[in-house]
Design a protein around this motif. Structure first.
Motif, PDB file in Angstrom:
ATOM      1  N   VAL B 168      -1.837   9.687  -4.728  1.00 14.87           N
ATOM      2  CA  VAL B 168      -2.611   8.460  -4.876  1.00 14.87           C
ATOM      3  C   VAL B 168      -2.254   7.851  -6.230  1.00 14.87           C
ATOM      4  CG1 VAL B 168      -4.918   7.450  -5.050  1.00 14.87           C
ATOM      5  CG2 VAL B 168      -4.477   9.310  -3.419  1.00 14.87           C
ATOM      6  N   PHE B 169      -1.859   6.599  -6.192  1.00 19.99           N
ATOM      7  CA  PHE B 169      -1.484   5.892  -7.415  1.00 19.99           C
ATOM      8  C   PHE B 169      -2.695   5.101  -7.910  1.00 19.99           C
ATOM      9  CE2 PHE B 169       2.386   6.604  -4.991  1.00 19.99           C
ATOM     10  CZ  PHE B 169       3.209   7.170  -5.959  1.00 19.99           C
ATOM     11  N   ILE B 170      -3.158   5.454  -9.090  1.00 20.53           N
ATOM     12  CA  ILE B 170      -4.320   4.779  -9.660  1.00 20.53           C
ATOM     13  C   ILE B 170      -3.857   3.891 -10.802  1.00 20.53           C
ATOM     14  CG2 ILE B 170      -6.530   5.059 -10.855  1.00 20.53           C
ATOM     15  CD1 ILE B 170      -6.705   6.182  -8.047  1.00 20.53           C
ATOM     16  N   CYS B 171      -3.890   2.607 -10.553  1.00 21.19           N
ATOM     17  CA  CYS B 171      -3.510   1.662 -11.604  1.00 21.19           C
ATOM     18  C   CYS B 171      -4.754   1.300 -12.408  1.00 21.19           C
ATOM     19  CB  CYS B 171      -2.899   0.397 -11.005  1.00 21.19           C
ATOM     20  SG  CYS B 171      -2.483  -0.812 -12.279  1.00 21.19           S
ATOM     21  N   GLU B 172      -4.714   1.609 -13.689  1.00 21.67           N
ATOM     22  CA  GLU B 172      -5.804   1.203 -14.578  1.00 21.67           C
ATOM     23  C   GLU B 172      -5.371  -0.122 -15.183  1.00 21.67           C
ATOM     24  OE1 GLU B 172      -7.498   5.344 -16.277  1.00 21.67           O
ATOM     25  OE2 GLU B 172      -5.605   4.698 -17.109  1.00 21.67           O
ATOM     26  N   ASN B 173      -5.830  -1.174 -14.606  1.00 29.20           N
ATOM     27  CA  ASN B 173      -5.418  -2.486 -15.096  1.00 29.20           C
ATOM     28  C   ASN B 173      -6.381  -2.936 -16.194  1.00 29.20           C
ATOM     29  OD1 ASN B 173      -4.633  -5.046 -15.633  1.00 29.20           O
ATOM     30  ND2 ASN B 173      -4.429  -5.683 -13.499  1.00 29.20           N
ATOM     31  N   ASN B 174      -5.989  -2.653 -17.438  1.00 34.14           N
ATOM     32  CA  ASN B 174      -6.832  -3.100 -18.559  1.00 34.14           C
ATOM     33  C   ASN B 174      -6.308  -4.423 -19.129  1.00 34.14           C
ATOM     34  OD1 ASN B 174      -4.663  -2.437 -20.216  1.00 34.14           O
ATOM     35  ND2 ASN B 174      -5.546  -0.490 -20.879  1.00 34.14           N
ATOM     36  N   LEU B 175      -5.462  -5.055 -18.355  1.00 37.26           N
ATOM     37  CA  LEU B 175      -4.976  -6.424 -18.617  1.00 37.26           C
ATOM     38  C   LEU B 175      -3.982  -6.570 -19.772  1.00 37.26           C
ATOM     39  CD1 LEU B 175      -8.266  -8.414 -17.969  1.00 37.26           C
ATOM     40  CD2 LEU B 175      -6.211  -8.463 -16.548  1.00 37.26           C
ATOM     41  N   TYR B 176      -3.792  -5.502 -20.523  1.00 34.25           N
ATOM     42  CA  TYR B 176      -2.841  -5.610 -21.633  1.00 34.25           C
ATOM     43  C   TYR B 176      -1.846  -4.454 -21.663  1.00 34.25           C
ATOM     44  CZ  TYR B 176      -4.807  -9.729 -23.766  1.00 34.25           C
ATOM     45  OH  TYR B 176      -5.164 -11.030 -24.001  1.00 34.25           O
ATOM     46  N   GLY B 177      -0.568  -4.807 -21.830  1.00 32.31           N
ATOM     47  CA  GLY B 177       0.459  -3.814 -22.138  1.00 32.31           C
ATOM     48  C   GLY B 177       0.765  -4.005 -23.615  1.00 32.31           C
ATOM     49  N   ILE B 178       0.262  -3.122 -24.422  1.00 39.46           N
ATOM     50  CA  ILE B 178       0.249  -3.269 -25.886  1.00 39.46           C
ATOM     51  C   ILE B 178      -0.330  -4.659 -26.230  1.00 39.46           C
ATOM     52  CG2 ILE B 178       1.508  -2.984 -28.066  1.00 39.46           C
ATOM     53  CD1 ILE B 178       3.465  -1.191 -26.707  1.00 39.46           C
ATOM     54  N   ILE B 221      -7.880   9.529  -1.615  1.00 35.34           N
ATOM     55  CA  ILE B 221      -7.569  10.964  -1.792  1.00 35.34           C
ATOM     56  C   ILE B 221      -7.744  11.693  -0.457  1.00 35.34           C
ATOM     57  CG2 ILE B 221      -8.416  13.092  -2.901  1.00 35.34           C
ATOM     58  CD1 ILE B 221      -8.986  11.249  -5.422  1.00 35.34           C
ATOM     59  N   GLU B 222      -8.801  11.347   0.253  1.00 34.85           N
ATOM     60  CA  GLU B 222      -9.046  11.964   1.569  1.00 34.85           C
ATOM     61  C   GLU B 222      -7.898  11.648   2.539  1.00 34.85           C
ATOM     62  OE1 GLU B 222     -10.091  14.160   4.468  1.00 34.85           O
ATOM     63  OE2 GLU B 222     -10.894  14.353   2.446  1.00 34.85           O
ATOM     64  N   ARG B 223      -7.461  10.422   2.476  1.00 34.63           N
ATOM     65  CA  ARG B 223      -6.329   9.982   3.307  1.00 34.63           C
ATOM     66  C   ARG B 223      -5.072  10.805   2.980  1.00 34.63           C
ATOM     67  NH1 ARG B 223      -3.552   5.290   5.451  1.00 34.63           N
ATOM     68  NH2 ARG B 223      -1.547   5.181   4.379  1.00 34.63           N
ATOM     69  N   ALA B 224      -4.818  10.975   1.685  1.00 37.06           N
ATOM     70  CA  ALA B 224      -3.656  11.766   1.269  1.00 37.06           C
ATOM     71  C   ALA B 224      -3.806  13.215   1.724  1.00 37.06           C
ATOM     72  CB  ALA B 224      -3.497  11.697  -0.248  1.00 37.06           C
ATOM     73  N   ARG B 225      -5.013  13.745   1.558  1.00 35.68           N
ATOM     74  CA  ARG B 225      -5.273  15.144   1.897  1.00 35.68           C
ATOM     75  C   ARG B 225      -5.072  15.430   3.384  1.00 35.68           C
ATOM     76  NH1 ARG B 225      -7.373  18.088  -2.071  1.00 35.68           N
ATOM     77  NH2 ARG B 225      -8.869  16.801  -3.173  1.00 35.68           N
ATOM     78  N   ARG B 226      -5.432  14.462   4.193  1.00 38.87           N
ATOM     79  CA  ARG B 226      -5.285  14.736   5.636  1.00 38.87           C
ATOM     80  C   ARG B 226      -3.877  14.401   6.138  1.00 38.87           C
ATOM     81  NH1 ARG B 226      -9.050  10.087   6.103  1.00 38.87           N
ATOM     82  NH2 ARG B 226      -7.689   8.346   6.689  1.00 38.87           N
ATOM     83  N   GLY B 227      -2.999  14.053   5.226  1.00 41.57           N
ATOM     84  CA  GLY B 227      -1.599  13.868   5.603  1.00 41.57           C
ATOM     85  C   GLY B 227      -1.224  12.455   5.970  1.00 41.57           C
ATOM     86  N   ASP B 228      -2.075  11.497   5.646  1.00 44.04           N
ATOM     87  CA  ASP B 228      -1.788  10.113   6.011  1.00 44.04           C
ATOM     88  C   ASP B 228      -1.064   9.330   4.912  1.00 44.04           C
ATOM     89  OD1 ASP B 228      -2.768  10.551   8.505  1.00 44.04           O
ATOM     90  OD2 ASP B 228      -4.744   9.689   8.128  1.00 44.04           O
ATOM     91  N   GLY B 229      -0.697  10.019   3.848  1.00 38.44           N
ATOM     92  CA  GLY B 229       0.203   9.402   2.878  1.00 38.44           C
ATOM     93  C   GLY B 229      -0.459   8.710   1.700  1.00 38.44           C
ATOM     94  N   PRO B 230       0.396   8.076   0.905  1.00 33.16           N
ATOM     95  CA  PRO B 230      -0.047   7.501  -0.369  1.00 33.16           C
ATOM     96  C   PRO B 230      -0.845   6.213  -0.220  1.00 33.16           C
ATOM     97  CG  PRO B 230       2.376   7.686  -0.236  1.00 33.16           C
ATOM     98  CD  PRO B 230       1.840   7.887   1.132  1.00 33.16           C
ATOM     99  N   SER B 231      -1.584   5.900  -1.273  1.00 32.60           N
ATOM    100  CA  SER B 231      -2.201   4.582  -1.414  1.00 32.60           C
ATOM    101  C   SER B 231      -2.208   4.200  -2.882  1.00 32.60           C
ATOM    102  CB  SER B 231      -3.650   4.523  -0.912  1.00 32.60           C
ATOM    103  OG  SER B 231      -4.062   5.668  -0.285  1.00 32.60           O
ATOM    104  N   LEU B 232      -2.478   2.943  -3.088  1.00 32.90           N
ATOM    105  CA  LEU B 232      -2.554   2.402  -4.451  1.00 32.90           C
ATOM    106  C   LEU B 232      -3.949   1.827  -4.651  1.00 32.90           C
ATOM    107  CD1 LEU B 232      -1.391   1.304  -7.147  1.00 32.90           C
ATOM    108  CD2 LEU B 232      -0.317  -0.525  -5.860  1.00 32.90           C
ATOM    109  N   VAL B 233      -4.615   2.307  -5.676  1.00 29.11           N
ATOM    110  CA  VAL B 233      -5.948   1.788  -6.005  1.00 29.11           C
ATOM    111  C   VAL B 233      -5.879   1.174  -7.391  1.00 29.11           C
ATOM    112  CG1 VAL B 233      -8.381   2.364  -6.364  1.00 29.11           C
ATOM    113  CG2 VAL B 233      -7.063   3.604  -4.612  1.00 29.11           C
ATOM    114  N   GLU B 234      -6.185  -0.092  -7.468  1.00 28.65           N
ATOM    115  CA  GLU B 234      -6.149  -0.775  -8.767  1.00 28.65           C
ATOM    116  C   GLU B 234      -7.570  -0.925  -9.303  1.00 28.65           C
ATOM    117  OE1 GLU B 234      -4.672  -4.767  -8.614  1.00 28.65           O
ATOM    118  OE2 GLU B 234      -4.761  -5.022 -10.793  1.00 28.65           O
ATOM    119  N   CYS B 235      -7.786  -0.409 -10.480  1.00 26.15           N
ATOM    120  CA  CYS B 235      -9.112  -0.464 -11.100  1.00 26.15           C
ATOM    121  C   CYS B 235      -9.059  -1.456 -12.259  1.00 26.15           C
ATOM    122  CB  CYS B 235      -9.518   0.911 -11.621  1.00 26.15           C
ATOM    123  SG  CYS B 235      -9.400   2.205 -10.366  1.00 26.15           S
ATOM    124  N   LYS B 236      -9.791  -2.552 -12.100  1.00 22.78           N
ATOM    125  CA  LYS B 236      -9.791  -3.575 -13.155  1.00 22.78           C
ATOM    126  C   LYS B 236     -10.725  -3.128 -14.272  1.00 22.78           C
ATOM    127  CE  LYS B 236      -7.717  -6.930 -10.589  1.00 22.78           C
ATOM    128  NZ  LYS B 236      -6.384  -7.487 -10.823  1.00 22.78           N
TER     129      LYS B 236
END
Lengths: 323, 320
Positions: B168-178, B221-236
């Motif tokens: 599971v890819f968790i993007c922490e989007n804090n709006l700034y790269g440096i 995470i549940e999806r990944a655990r049961r074998g259904d593959g990756p997802s991307l969750v972006e947290c603003k």
């Protein structure tokens, strides 16, 4: 029992036995499956080990980076990078990740992975498919660098590389894949860090590795006709380096010529020369000579390429200049 | 999703532990007690907390240069972390790693990482190992919005999706790269939109709402655990401090900063807990006092710990 094998077959045999012994050993890389690898080294393995030999997309960064993650999580990947020239695409994954995790994490993580990759010129493959980049890897604490020159060494060093708990650069030479030699059957391990005297001699020590061992042996044969008895020492692994064997040989002969295909400036020959100068200057009765590639990218045309790759003649001339 | 009191108070304790750890790090750094660089997670506590709540010690995470929050949420020990920030021999890495390189492989923490985007392929490899060994473990990759501009992002997501790996890819989007705002370096507003390029779900959640993060991550995470593959969750979310301590963050619009500070994930969660009668104010005060005591003890432990010996600089270069 010995069996005649090519260098490529010996590498394959080494990997095959390790995969059989330990199911956590797996191979992945570009075209390593049905295609058998760009140079055929993994041919047939996918049929023997389905699920343990995996074709990856053309994604060198992910091939190495994911191998690091898999190794940290308990597997023992053998990742193939199709040409050593492609290592620039995935260098961070090796030098900032794989190489440093054990140290940075206070010794708590192990990254047992082998990066197999072919190096070297001589086939008109031009500047991006012919280089010898081994010095890069020797400059990264945490990485070991292996460069076999014979089929037997290729097999024995592969077993040692796979069983090592560190990232190991296992650099094959394209010109050697087809050479034949006797190889012990079954389990056969050559510990990393042990040089091999490929030809004994008393008058001069020629240190050479990979393809250059064969050029040095040919040069030694020609020199013998002229009454110079050269010893050819193959370190087999550059890191760890068997400094003791090198110093012992130089102590015997008093003269040192280092031959490598890589560019001379910044090449690993400089490191060996410096080591001998620091630890055994009094063993020498002549200056140290290096025979290596001039400071140029590798040209395409065979007419040009053959001028820059160290030749038997250049080795002979370097040796004779010491007498 | 119906959540039990115990679980919710666990979220609160984790968020407060991160808050206390980072707040103290601000003071200690200003007081010259912490060498090197420290990148703080203040303001982003709800993300690590909400995500790691669905993980066990058998699951893996890869973290970032801003990793303290991930480590604490995944069960990392605050005394060993703090001692590492001090460069002491008792630290997680015996003083050899520092803030950007803390790991605890036994807990599945494959390391904070000083290279932006480097954790992405590493998490894919860990997920591959989970699948290869036929376990139901998963890997979670934390990364920032700016790390989604690296080539590692593309290679890692492509590889993970073609093999349907439990990551599971968790993007922490804090709006700034440096110092650079996301809008200047990305045509899309939502990093989650990039998921469609890999044929996987991509969702956006309020990263300052721990329950929202928990629910979205739990599903992925549940999806990944049961074998259904990756997802991307972006947290603003929003980084309160500069990129590192010592960076005043002058490139940020003060109004934007003020607006985001009002969205502080902790008071929002406190209010919810009290309003919905999961906890009284005094219960929350007790938790706060408990974690602050724990962090004070970690600091004392660190201050009283010895520095590594000079000869330790040369050990652990190679594994046996």
């Amino acid at each position: 029992m010995m069996k005649e094998m090519t260098y490529a077959e010996a590498i394959r045999d080494g990997m095959r036995l390790e995969m059989k012994r330990d199911p956590n050993v797996y191979i992945w890389g570009e075209d390593v499956g049905k295609f058998g690898g760009c140079f055929g080294v993994t041919a047939g393995l996918v049929d023997e080990f389905p699920g343990q030999v995996i074709d990856t997309p053309i994604s060198e960064t992910a091939i190495v980076g994911a191998a690091v993650g898999a190794a940290a999580a308990g597997l023992r990947p053998i990742a193939e990078i199709m040409f050593v020239d492609f290592m620039g695409v995935c260098l961070d994954e090796l030098f900032n990740q794989a190489a440093k995790m054990h140290y940075m994490f206070g010794g708590k993580a192990k990254i047992p992975m082998v990066l197999r990759t072919p190096c070297g010129g001589g086939m008109g493959a031009a500047a991006q498919h012919s280089q010898s980049m081994e010095a890069w890897f020797t400059h990264i604490p945490g990485v070991k660098t292996v460069m076999p020159s014979t089929p037997a060494d290729a097999k024995g060093l592969m077993a040692a590389a796979v069983r090592d708990n560190n990232p190991v650069m296992y650099i094959e030479h394209k010109q050697l894949l087809g050479i034949k030699g006797d190889v012990p059957e079954g389990e056969f391990i050559i510990p990393l860090g042990k040089a091999d005297i490929k030809k004994e001699g008393s008058d001069v020590t020629i240190v050479a590795w990979s393809w250059m061992v064969h050029k040095a042996l040919a040069a030694a044969e020609a020199l013998a006709q002229e009454g110079i008895n050269a010893e050819v020492l193959d370190p087999r692994t550059l890191v760890p380096l068997d400094t003791e064997s090198i110093l012992k040989s130089v102590g015997k002969t008093g003269k040192l010529v280092i031959v490598h295909e890589a560019v001379k400036i910044g090449g690993y020959g400089g490191e060996i020369a410096a080591m001998v100068a620091e630890e055994g200057l009094d063993l020498l009765d002549a200056p140290i000579k290096r025979v290596a590639m001039p400071y140029t990218p590798i040209p395409f045309s065979p007419a040009l390429e053959s001028c820059v790759i160290p030749s038997e003649e250049k080795i002979i001339a370097a040796v004779k200049s010491l007498f | 999703m119906e959540l039990k009191k115990e679980k919710l108070l666990g979220f609160y304790e984790t968020m407060m532990t991160i808050r206390a750890f980072e707040s103290k790090a601000v003071e200690l750094f200003a007081d010259n007690q912490l060498p090197g660089f420290v990148h703080l997670y203040l303001g982003e506590e709800a993300v690590a907390t909400g995500v790691c709540a669905s993980l066990t010690n058998k699951d893996y995470i890869t973290s970032t240069h801003r990793g303290h929050g991930h480590l604490i949420a995944k069960g990392g020990k605050v005394d060993l972390m703090m001692a590492e920030l001090f460069g002491k021999a008792t630290g997680y890495c015996k003083g050899k790693g520092g803030s950007m390189h803390i790991a605890d492989v036994e807990l599945g923490i494959l390391g904070a990482n000083g290279i932006v985007g480097a954790g992405q392929p590493i998490s894919v490899g860990a997920a591959f190992a989970c699948k290869y060994k036929k376990t139901d473990s998963v890997a979670v990759c934390f990364f920032g919005d700016a790390a989604s501009n690296r080539g590692t992002f593309h290679e890692a997501l492509n590889m993970a999706t073609i093999w349907n790996l439990p990551v599971v890819f968790i993007c922490e989007n804090n709006l700034y790269g440096i110092s650079n705002c996301q809008r200047d370096h990305m045509k899309v507003t939502d990093v989650a939109d990039r998921a469609s390029a890999y044929g996987i779900p991509g969702v956006v959640v309020d990263g300052n709402d721990v329950i929202a993060v928990y629910e979205a991550a739990a599903e992925a995470i549940e999806r990944a655990r049961r074998g259904d593959g990756p997802s991307l969750v972006e947290c603003k979310t929003w980084r309160w401090r500069g990129h590192f301590e010592g960076d005043p963050g002058a490139y940020k619009d003060p109004e934007e900063q003020a607006a985001w500070l009002k969205k502080d994930p902790i008071p929002r969660f406190e209010q919810k807990l009290v309003e919905l009668k999961y906890a009284t104010k005094s219960e929350l005060e007790e938790i706060k006092a408990k974690v602050e005591k724990q962090i004070d003890a970690a600091i004392l432990f660190s201050q009283n710990s010895p520095y590594p010996n000079p000869e330790d600089a040369l050990t652990d270069v190679y594994a046996e």
